[in-house]
Design a protein around this motif. Structure first.
Motif, PDB file in Angstrom:
ATOM      1  N   PRO A  65       0.818  -1.221   0.000  1.00 32.50           N
ATOM      2  CA  PRO A  65       0.000   0.000   0.000  1.00 32.50           C
ATOM      3  C   PRO A  65       0.846   1.264   0.000  1.00 32.50           C
ATOM      4  CG  PRO A  65      -0.091  -1.111   2.143  1.00 32.50           C
ATOM      5  CD  PRO A  65       0.573  -2.057   1.191  1.00 32.50           C
ATOM      6  N   GLY A  66       0.466   2.179  -0.891  1.00 30.05           N
ATOM      7  CA  GLY A  66       1.149   3.455  -0.978  1.00 30.05           C
ATOM      8  C   GLY A  66       2.405   3.448  -1.823  1.00 30.05           C
ATOM      9  N   LEU A  67       2.876   2.267  -2.198  1.00 28.27           N
ATOM     10  CA  LEU A  67       4.140   2.158  -2.923  1.00 28.27           C
ATOM     11  C   LEU A  67       3.955   1.963  -4.423  1.00 28.27           C
ATOM     12  CD1 LEU A  67       6.162  -0.129  -0.466  1.00 28.27           C
ATOM     13  CD2 LEU A  67       6.147   2.373  -0.617  1.00 28.27           C
ATOM     14  N   GLU A  68       2.812   1.433  -4.820  1.00 32.55           N
ATOM     15  CA  GLU A  68       2.598   1.121  -6.226  1.00 32.55           C
ATOM     16  C   GLU A  68       1.179   1.483  -6.646  1.00 32.55           C
ATOM     17  OE1 GLU A  68       3.784  -2.766  -7.347  1.00 32.55           O
ATOM     18  OE2 GLU A  68       5.756  -2.606  -6.425  1.00 32.55           O
ATOM     19  N   PHE A  69       1.020   1.691  -7.944  1.00 33.47           N
ATOM     20  CA  PHE A  69      -0.286   1.907  -8.540  1.00 33.47           C
ATOM     21  C   PHE A  69      -0.666   0.686  -9.379  1.00 33.47           C
ATOM     22  CE2 PHE A  69       1.530   6.350  -8.607  1.00 33.47           C
ATOM     23  CZ  PHE A  69       0.755   6.837  -7.561  1.00 33.47           C
ATOM     24  N   VAL A  70      -1.911   0.270  -9.274  1.00 34.12           N
ATOM     25  CA  VAL A  70      -2.456  -0.765 -10.154  1.00 34.12           C
ATOM     26  C   VAL A  70      -3.499  -0.097 -11.039  1.00 34.12           C
ATOM     27  CG1 VAL A  70      -3.691  -2.947 -10.310  1.00 34.12           C
ATOM     28  CG2 VAL A  70      -2.042  -2.590  -8.463  1.00 34.12           C
ATOM     29  N   PHE A  71      -3.233  -0.088 -12.338  1.00 31.76           N
ATOM     30  CA  PHE A  71      -4.122   0.558 -13.300  1.00 31.76           C
ATOM     31  C   PHE A  71      -5.046  -0.473 -13.956  1.00 31.76           C
ATOM     32  CE2 PHE A  71      -0.688   3.538 -12.902  1.00 31.76           C
ATOM     33  CZ  PHE A  71      -1.276   4.776 -13.057  1.00 31.76           C
ATOM     34  N   ILE A  72      -6.298  -0.111 -14.059  1.00 31.14           N
ATOM     35  CA  ILE A  72      -7.296  -0.929 -14.772  1.00 31.14           C
ATOM     36  C   ILE A  72      -7.850  -0.056 -15.896  1.00 31.14           C
ATOM     37  CG2 ILE A  72      -9.444  -2.223 -14.620  1.00 31.14           C
ATOM     38  CD1 ILE A  72      -8.896  -2.556 -11.618  1.00 31.14           C
ATOM     39  N   ALA A  73      -7.580  -0.464 -17.145  1.00 33.90           N
ATOM     40  CA  ALA A  73      -8.003   0.306 -18.306  1.00 33.90           C
ATOM     41  C   ALA A  73      -8.838  -0.583 -19.225  1.00 33.90           C
ATOM     42  CB  ALA A  73      -6.797   0.863 -19.051  1.00 33.90           C
ATOM     43  N   ARG A  74      -9.821   0.007 -19.864  1.00 35.03           N
ATOM     44  CA  ARG A  74     -10.784  -0.751 -20.683  1.00 35.03           C
ATOM     45  C   ARG A  74     -10.741  -0.298 -22.146  1.00 35.03           C
ATOM     46  NH1 ARG A  74     -15.913   0.792 -21.611  1.00 35.03           N
ATOM     47  NH2 ARG A  74     -15.842   2.241 -19.838  1.00 35.03           N
ATOM     48  N   ASN A  75     -10.915  -1.267 -23.030  1.00 37.45           N
ATOM     49  CA  ASN A  75     -11.010  -0.984 -24.449  1.00 37.45           C
ATOM     50  C   ASN A  75     -12.475  -0.669 -24.794  1.00 37.45           C
ATOM     51  OD1 ASN A  75     -10.720  -0.825 -27.238  1.00 37.45           O
ATOM     52  ND2 ASN A  75     -10.836  -3.047 -27.506  1.00 37.45           N
ATOM     53  N   PRO A  76     -12.762   0.557 -25.222  1.00 33.16           N
ATOM     54  CA  PRO A  76     -14.157   0.911 -25.498  1.00 33.16           C
ATOM     55  C   PRO A  76     -14.638   0.445 -26.873  1.00 33.16           C
ATOM     56  CG  PRO A  76     -12.746   2.789 -25.927  1.00 33.16           C
ATOM     57  CD  PRO A  76     -11.854   1.706 -25.412  1.00 33.16           C
ATOM     58  N   ASP A  77     -13.688   0.031 -27.742  1.00 33.87           N
ATOM     59  CA  ASP A  77     -14.041  -0.283 -29.133  1.00 33.87           C
ATOM     60  C   ASP A  77     -14.574  -1.701 -29.297  1.00 33.87           C
ATOM     61  OD1 ASP A  77     -13.140   2.232 -29.817  1.00 33.87           O
ATOM     62  OD2 ASP A  77     -11.100   1.523 -30.206  1.00 33.87           O
TER      63      ASP A  77
END
Length: 244
Positions: free
Chosen positions: A232-244
């Motif tokens: 916690p606080g040390l890393e980012f977890v990104f969740i990205a979606r394809n809209p196409d």
């Protein structure tokens, strides 16, 4: 070319012993695969195949992609490895018609893309392999925490006893900081025969804003940015979606 820590067979064969056997960092990815009810996964930068095999054990159709043949050789010896399709290379090697519900990039592998061009090209290629509504999930270190300050021998030295290979000593050393690029060296000493192997690496640190902007430029929608539960606080977890 992959770093020696992944490409040298002797190092790849012992890599997992220097990481937590439980790999709590992979649990969020396993949970997301269930939460999103995905059936197909591309594990990009799969390394020695821990996540790929765990996903396969849960009945997912998995493609593990990595440029280091030595790491894939180690991965193929794991339980459930026969249920994974292994690809030696980058995502650029996948046929255009390969589509998936989820692409994962674990272990901060997203930071090996040093230039903006290389990173953006990878994001666009990922989007092209995602079905409509499919997701890309990856983690990066938070540069504000300056993790590299702890990459010193006195704080990273470790010795483990590997079955059939004996004691192996390892440590890390910071080589250079030219922000946003950080270079370091890992050293491994095999006590059984005195062999010393070093592996030098460089990572690119991107801010949260920079990552969000790059995802937008690749036409991926950022659904969420989370803390890594085990860091916690040390890393980012990104969740990205394809809209196409």
């Amino acid at each position: 070319m992959p770093d020696k820590i992944f490409a040298d067979q002797r190092l790849a064969d012992v890599y997992d012993y220097f990481d937590s056997s439980e790999r709590p960092d992979l649990d969020p990815y396993l949970k997301l695969a269930e939460d999103f009810n995905v059936q197909t996964v591309i594990d990009l930068g799969c390394g020695t195949g821990n996540l790929a095999c765990k996903l396969a054990a849960r009945g997912k159709e998995v493609i593990g992609v990595d440029p280091a043949a030595a790491s894939l050789h180690a991965a193929k010896r794991k339980t459930y490895a026969d249920m994974v399709k292994w690809v030696n290379g980058t995502i650029a090697e996948l046929p255009d018609d390969v589509k998936t519900d989820l692409i994962t990039v674990t272990g901060n592998a997203a930071q090996v893309f040093l230039t903006d061009e290389e990173w953006l090209s990878t994001l666009r290629k990922c989007r092209s392999h995602l079905v409509r509504g499919g997701r890309l999930v990856f983690e990066v270190r938070n540069p504000e925490k300056e993790a590299w300050k702890s990459w010193q021998r006195e704080s990273s030295s470790d010795v483990i006893d590997v079955p059939e290979k004996g004691k192996i000593e390892t440590w890390s050393e910071l080589l250079d900081v030219q922000y946003p690029l950080v270079s370091f060296r890992n050293t491994f000493v095999f006590h059984s025969d005195g062999t010393v192997i070093t592996s030098e690496s460089t990572l690119r640190f991107r801010s949260k804003t920079e990552v969000i902007d790059s995802l937008s430029e690749a036409h991926l929608i950022v659904e969420d940015v989370r803390d890594a539960p085990d860091r916690p606080g040390l890393e980012f977890v990104f969740i990205a979606r394809n809209p196409d």
